[in-house]
Structures are given as C-alpha cells and as structure tokens.
Scaffold this motif. Structure first.
Motif, PDB file in Angstrom:
ATOM      1  N   TRP A  87       3.552   6.495  -3.300  1.00  0.00           N
ATOM      2  CA  TRP A  87       4.118   7.801  -3.985  1.00  0.00           C
ATOM      3  C   TRP A  87       3.027   8.643  -4.459  1.00  0.00           C
ATOM      4  CZ3 TRP A  87       8.119  10.698  -4.283  1.00  0.00           C
ATOM      5  CH2 TRP A  87       8.164  11.656  -5.213  1.00  0.00           C
ATOM      6  N   GLU A  88       2.043   8.346  -4.412  1.00  0.00           N
ATOM      7  CA  GLU A  88       0.856   9.078  -5.065  1.00  0.00           C
ATOM      8  C   GLU A  88       0.245   9.811  -3.879  1.00  0.00           C
ATOM      9  OE1 GLU A  88      -1.540  11.281  -7.879  1.00  0.00           O
ATOM     10  OE2 GLU A  88       0.163   9.990  -8.210  1.00  0.00           O
ATOM     11  N   ARG A  93      -0.900  14.078  -0.752  1.00  0.00           N
ATOM     12  CA  ARG A  93      -1.001  14.223   0.522  1.00  0.00           C
ATOM     13  C   ARG A  93      -2.138  13.557   1.022  1.00  0.00           C
ATOM     14  NH1 ARG A  93       2.999  16.986   2.580  1.00  0.00           N
ATOM     15  NH2 ARG A  93       1.832  17.826   4.334  1.00  0.00           N
ATOM     16  N   ASP A  94      -2.971  12.665   0.651  1.00  0.00           N
ATOM     17  CA  ASP A  94      -4.120  11.867   1.163  1.00  0.00           C
ATOM     18  C   ASP A  94      -4.271  10.551   0.410  1.00  0.00           C
ATOM     19  OD1 ASP A  94      -6.332  11.257   2.451  1.00  0.00           O
ATOM     20  OD2 ASP A  94      -7.621  12.963   1.560  1.00  0.00           O
ATOM     21  N   LEU A  95      -4.852   9.806   1.032  1.00  0.00           N
ATOM     22  CA  LEU A  95      -5.265   8.489   0.489  1.00  0.00           C
ATOM     23  C   LEU A  95      -6.319   8.810  -0.773  1.00  0.00           C
ATOM     24  CD1 LEU A  95      -5.836   6.278   3.488  1.00  0.00           C
ATOM     25  CD2 LEU A  95      -3.810   6.121   1.766  1.00  0.00           C
ATOM     26  N   PRO A  96      -6.373   7.985  -1.853  1.00  0.00           N
ATOM     27  CA  PRO A  96      -7.269   8.232  -2.820  1.00  0.00           C
ATOM     28  C   PRO A  96      -8.740   8.041  -2.330  1.00  0.00           C
ATOM     29  CG  PRO A  96      -5.538   6.795  -3.556  1.00  0.00           C
ATOM     30  CD  PRO A  96      -5.364   6.953  -2.152  1.00  0.00           C
ATOM     31  N   GLU A  97      -9.580   8.688  -2.572  1.00  0.00           N
ATOM     32  CA  GLU A  97     -11.349   8.752  -2.481  1.00  0.00           C
ATOM     33  C   GLU A  97     -11.664   7.287  -2.486  1.00  0.00           C
ATOM     34  OE1 GLU A  97     -15.412  10.337  -3.803  1.00  0.00           O
ATOM     35  OE2 GLU A  97     -13.557  11.521  -4.278  1.00  0.00           O
ATOM     36  N   PHE A 276      -0.248  11.573   6.721  1.00  0.00           N
ATOM     37  CA  PHE A 276      -1.642  10.938   7.395  1.00  0.00           C
ATOM     38  C   PHE A 276      -2.205  12.272   8.129  1.00  0.00           C
ATOM     39  CE2 PHE A 276       1.727  10.819  10.590  1.00  0.00           C
ATOM     40  CZ  PHE A 276       1.182  11.009  11.792  1.00  0.00           C
ATOM     41  N   ILE A 277      -3.312  12.106   8.235  1.00  0.00           N
ATOM     42  CA  ILE A 277      -4.321  13.191   8.903  1.00  0.00           C
ATOM     43  C   ILE A 277      -3.921  13.409  10.532  1.00  0.00           C
ATOM     44  CG2 ILE A 277      -6.520  14.048   9.457  1.00  0.00           C
ATOM     45  CD1 ILE A 277      -7.258  12.523   6.904  1.00  0.00           C
TER      46      ILE A 277
END
Length: 721
Positions: A87-88, A93-97, A276-277
């Motif tokens: 959900w995050e 709109r991206d995976l966490p760093e 996803f990018i």
C-alpha cells in the motif's frame, strides 16, 4: 527404372511444380526462419506427432530447489517482503529506498548471472520461485526484480557477449551498481519486433575511428527512467559500406550507457496506476563505439537472432512466475475469506455458488503451477521450448486475469475498497499489463502457438517447405511421401481411438491418470490428423486464417497443460487429496478441447468438404472427450482448501505469509477451533456459554471483524490521496 524414379518423374515433379507455382505451402521470410529456428522442439513435437511417447514425457525433469535457493527464499526473500508495504509503495509510487538497497546488496538483480561473475547462479526454477513469492507480496516488487533477470543486458551478454564485455558488465549488474533495462518496443513495433525503426548509422569520426550514431524512440521500457545501462535494439545501417558488408546490416543489439549525450530519460508512463518504473526512452544523435555492440563486430546484424532465442526462453519464466504468484494469492484469499466471512448466519464458503468458484480457482492454480514447474524443468535441462513457452505466457496471464476477478467476486465490496486491508485490488490493476507484455496475447494465440508451432514442430512441414525453396526434388519426394504415410497412420489412429474413446491406447500408469492419458493420446491423434487436413486445405492461406489457427492453438495448449498436470500428480506421489484437483483440472481442459474442435469443424472449409467437417463436428458432440465438471468435485476442492491446512499450504506453496495474509491464517484457524462454540451459541443462545467459551468467541469475533473490515478515510485524508 526403379519405383522411386517413376514416382519422382510422374508424381513428385508435377506436384512440386504445382506447389511452387501456386504457392500452396506457406512461404517463410528470413525473419520468420530465424524465429522458427530459435529454441528447440520439446514435448510439443510429441503432441504434434499424433502418437506421443508418454513414457518419455513422464520421464522429463520435475525440478526441485537447491539448498541454497531454498535458503534464499526462506531468508532474503522473506526479509525483503517484510520490508515492503505494498500500500505504501502505491501511495509513494516507488519502492522504499531501503528495499532498493537491499535488492542490490543481496544480488536480487543477479539471479541468472553465474557465481564466477558475482551473481547467484540460480536455476530457472529457483529464479522463478523467487519472482513468484515476491508477487504474492507486491507486484511492483516482483516486476522490479523480474526485469533485470529477464530479456535484457545480462541475458544477452551471457549468451552472446564478448569476454571483455562479460567481465566488465556482469559483476556490476550482479551487485546492482548498474541498473539495466532493455529497449525494444516502439510506437510502430509492438508484437512485431522486426518492424523497429530505431536505427544506427556507422560513420568515421574526426579521428578516423568507426562509430555508430543512434536515433531511437522507445516506449513501455521497464526501469527505463532509472537504468544506467540500456540494452538497445536498432537497425544498423552502413551507407558508405565502411564494414564491407553492404548498406543494410539488420537488427543489432548494443549496450548504451544512460549518461551519453542525446539520451532523454526524463519522462514516465503510468501503467494502470501500478507504480513500477516504466518509461519512454528517446535518443537523438547518440554516439557509441562498435565494441558497445553485444558480441562486438561479429554481433552487428545478429540482433534478431539474439532476440528470438532469448524470448524463446524468457516467455517461460518471468510472466508465468508473476502470474502463478498472483493466482495463488487470489485463490488463497478467496478460500480463507470464505471461512471467516458469514452471511445469513453461515460461512459464505458453504454456499454452493461460492464453493463452485473457489473450486475452480483451486484447480486452476493446481494446473498452472504444474505447467510452470514442468516448463522450468525443461529449461533447466537445456531445452529452449519456444512453443511451450508461448503457451505458458498466454495461459498464465489469462488464468491470472480470470482468477483475480473470481477472487474479487467472492470478497465483494471488500475487494473494491482501496486501502491496506485490500489484498487483491493492486493485483487486479496489474493483470491487463501482463497480458500485453512480450507480445499481445491475441497475437500469441493466433500466430505463435499454432501458426509457428505447426511449421516448427510438425515432423515434415518445415522440411518440405525448405526442399521446395531449395528446389531439391529428391528431398521433397522423401519428405512428402513420409508425410503422406504419417497422415494415413494418424487418420486410422484417430478413427480407432475415437471409436474406442481412447481405450485402445495402453497407458503408462494405472489409477486415475491412466484414463486421462488415454484421452490425451486420442486427442493428439485427432489434432495431428486435423492439422494436416487444415494445412492441405488452406496451404499458404493458413497464416490469414487466424481464428482457425487460434482454435488449433487452444487444443495444443490444453494438451500441454494437461500433460504437465499428469506429470505433477505422478511426481508428487499421486496423493489421494490431490485427486479431485486433478479431476477438475483435466475435465475442464478436455471440455475446452471439445469446444475448440467443434469450432474447427464448423469453420475449416466450405462446400462438400465443409459438410464433412460439420458432420465430424456433430460426431464430436455425441462423442466428446470431456464433460462438464461435476459440482460435487468443485465443492470438494473448496472444502479441502477451506478446512485442510496441509492441502492449502501445498497447493498455495511458496507464498509470503506475513501481514494481512498472516491475519487471515490466524482467523481461519480460530474459526475452526471455535466452530463447536459458534454452533452452540447459534442453537442455544449466548447465555448458555461458559466463561471460557465466551472468551473464545470474543477472540474469534475480534479476528473476524478485523478480516471483514474495510478501509475508510477522513475527508482530509481522502482528498490528500
């Protein structure tokens, strides 16, 4: 004068001239030849033969994980799933760093890269299991890991790269210091990869060195906006013939570092809101060296071959893995939710309509997982089964789309309210994306599975076409009359097996699988016979009869899926609890085969021959291979998935069980523990319960309410989203 000489002079030569003059056999372009030669003929050839060798089919490898691969799934994959809140991911709109860093540090992007180059060196099956498990946690996470391990720089370098290219790039790709993408698709070249317009022109720079100036416009490039190294497909031109090979050198693949002047990575696509990018890539006057071409100077013009051979394998790994993971998630959620959710005082899983859908879901997952694993075993054995992989791409994505919709129907309103509690909506968004990747499914079904499969896998068709092209009458004579004998044998075999309903085939195994093997033998004979009749009737026009070709593809693909399902059942010990999954999957597959054959009979030809086929269609209706799936069997599958944790864990293996899934598991276990108390309360009332029983119900009710709850927001939060 020998009989063969007479036959050649008076039969073969006139026939040869007629076929060549009228173009009655399909013509094959150079690009099609490359595609046809890509990969290998595996079980598909057996199914096309009309007399499949089931002893050989059932002896094929059924892969297992190495200790190292299993440990990676149990540790690193579990860890990164726990770090990823889907959900995050959608919200930001991206995976966490920290997830990006973990993926790089633990070599997730280097699963296919051998250990000597710094990668994990996983098998195709091990690689697939990682992607599958990630997909049960987050489609974005799975896609991000999938792409570097699919068609792209690493895959192409391993197969075709020069040693210096491998030594430089592979360790950097393995440890994540380079992020790759592969730029193939264009506005005018989607499924038709041969139509790419991006081009590179060879020229001499001011120092007299040969270089390539690139102009390209690509779209739908996953990881394109963040890639540091771009695998680029383009048409190479040499207008001054500086290489001495002519002007048009053909499709070429090169590695282009993203920091070169003229490359624009500044834009993003938004694929159905799934973050996803994915991006367009533009290149204007981008200069690269000749040694940036994959394979160096020798690699120029060999890009089409590289693409076809790599796609022949890739279709069998990436999308089947994500689709199987998504299907397992869908079926797991549906079956467990049906235990916890009550309507009219009973669990919804006890309603026959709901149980029917859950039963179908369970059987679909059983079949899909069987076919995925069977295909990966072939790939790990060194096969490159192009047609089987096309079947897997098509059916895995189509089944995933249907499965996720069925699961959402069972959850009802809970499946359409967005928020952290909703496990299915994000997968639902991603289903149409999978359909379009690596060739649109409509094209995959109507052109690749049977259109190319007929030429590639048939014992004689391709050899006959090549003999005509080479004007080799002697070879054509041999192949043609062997083909004629093949047709007569299959017509006789199809007739005998049809009359006996397959019983005259002696199966390899006993028990429940024996009867299904007999039906598959019958089906293969009928399919081979009908394929040859279709080729004879339509000839070169066969390419244009895509609807008929698609129905043949349906028969071929169902035979493949059913063969894999039988293999799974036998390989896993013919477990009694799995018999009903096998039965539902097999009967549904044969029903679809009957439907496809009926469509072929009704549409194959007109006139008197058409009447014959319509009569055969009538015979097929009164002598079908399959039958409607029994409701009791569907209900039995649903009951097993709901009530037997061991069955559920086996059928839905390799899932991430944290977060909301863990809550579902806990709720289901508690519902079964409390079922006697629930019955007592319903029958005798609350006041009859002991203090301990009330505590059990209090805990059960809390877990139940947590599962059926949906997300809601303040107006402020809602409009902020």
């Amino acid at each position: 004068m020998s009989f063969k000489t007479l036959r050649t002079n008076y039969v073969t030569k006139p026939l040869f001239k007629t076929l060549k003059r009228k173009g009655l056999l399909p013509s094959i372009s150079d690009t099609e030849k490359t595609a046809l030669r890509a990969g290998s003929v595996w079980i598909e050839g057996e199914l096309f033969s009309g007399k499949p060798d089931f002893e050989r089919i059932f002896s094929y490898n059924y892969p297992t994980l190495s200790k190292e691969e299993q440990a990676f799934l149990d540790n690193e994959v579990e860890e990164v799933c726990a770090m990823t809140d889907d959900w995050e991911v959608f919200y930001t709109r991206d995976l966490p760093e920290q997830v990006w860093k973990y993926l790089k540090d633990k070599s997730f992007f280097g699963m296919i890269i051998p250990k000597e180059h710094g990668g994990l060196g996983f098998s195709a099956y091990g690689h697939s299991c990682v992607i599958e498990k990630l997909a049960t946690c987050s489609q974005v996470l799975a896609i991000t890991v999938m792409v570097p391990n699919s068609l792209g720089p690493a895959e192409l370098l391993l197969r075709y790269g020069e040693e210096n290219q491998k030594k430089y790039y592979l360790p950097r790709l393995a440890n994540g210091s380079e992020i790759p993408c592969f730029a193939l698709t264009e506005p005018e070249a989607g499924s038709d990869a041969a139509a790419i317009r991006s081009h590179g022109t060879i020229f001499k720079d001011t120092d007299g060195n040969l270089k390539i100036k690139l102009q390209f416009e690509k779209r739908y490039i996953t990881l394109g906006a963040v890639a540091t190294v771009i695998g680029l497909a383009f048409v190479c031109k040499d207008p001054e013939n500086l290489l001495g090979r002519g002007v048009d050198l053909g499709i070429t693949c090169a590695l282009v570092t993203a920091d070169k002047n003229g490359i624009d990575q500044s834009r993003r696509h938004d694929p159905m809101g799934v973050p996803f990018i994915n991006a367009p890539l533009i290149g204007k006057d981008v200069i690269i060296n000749l040694d940036d071409v994959i394979g160096g100077l020798e690699g120029i013009g060999k890009g089409w071959q590289m693409l076809m051979e790599s796609l022949a394998v890739g279709r069998g790994i990436s999308l089947p893995s994500t689709s199987t993971g998504g299907s397992k998630l869908a079926a797991f959620v549906a079956s467990t939710y049906s235990v916890v959710r009550y309507q009219f005082g009973i669990a919804i899983g006890k309603f026959e309509g709901v149980a029917e859908v859950i039963g179908r879901l369970g059987a679909e997952v059983y079949v899909l997982d069987a076919a995925k694993r069977f295909t990966l075993g072939a790939i790990d054995d060194g096969e490159k089964p192009a047609v089987a992989n096309a079947i897997m791409k098509y059916h895995s994505t189509e089944k995933f789309r249907k499965n996720i919709m069925d699961a959402m129907d069972i959850q009802g309103g809970a499946a359409i309210i967005m928020g952290p509690k909703n496990l299915l909506a994000h997968a639902y968004y991603g289903a149409p994306i999978a359909i379009t990747v690596e060739g649109a499914n409509i094209i995959t079904r109507t052109l690749i599975q049977f259109g190319q499969g007929m030429i590639r896998c048939h014992p004689y068709a391709y050899a006959e076409i090549e003999a005509i092209e080479k004007e080799d009458i002697d070879a054509f004579d041999t192949y043609f009359f062997e083909h004629l004998s093949h047709i007569i044998r299959n017509m006789f075999r199809a007739c005998i097996l049809g009359i006996s309903r397959g019983h005259l085939h002696k199966p390899q195994n006993r028990g429940i699988t024996a009867r299904y093997e007999q039906k598959l033998a019958w089906c293969s004979a009928k399919f081979a016979c009908m394929s040859d009749i279709a080729l004879g009737l339509m000839g070169s026009g066969m390419k244009k009869r895509e609807s008929v070709s698609g129905r043949f593809a349906d028969v071929l693909s169902q035979m493949y899926l059913l063969s894999a399902t039988l293999k799974r059942f036998e390989a896993e010990g013919s477990l009694p609890a799995d018999e009903v999954f096998l039965k539902v999957g097999m009967e549904e597959g044969f029903r679809k085969i009957d439907e496809a054959f009926l469509g072929i009979h009704q549409n194959l030809s007109g006139g008197l021959i058409g009447m014959l086929f319509r009569f055969k269609g009538y015979c097929g209706r009164i002598n079908p291979m399959g039958r409607a799936v029994n409701d009791r069997d569907l209900h039995a599958v649903a009951m097993l998935l709901a009530s037997d944790e061991n069955v559920r864990n086996r059928v839905f293996s390799n899932m991430y069980r944290g977060g909301r899934i863990e809550e579902l598991n806990e709720a289901v276990e508690m519902m079964f523990e409390a079922r006697d108390v629930i019955r007592k309360r319903k029958k005798l009332g609350e006041n009859t319960l002991s203090v301990e029983e009330k505590k059990i119900l209090e805990k059960t009710d809390a877990l139940q309410q947590n599962i059926i709850a949906v997300d809601s927001y303040t107006n402020e939060d809602y409009f902020r989203c």
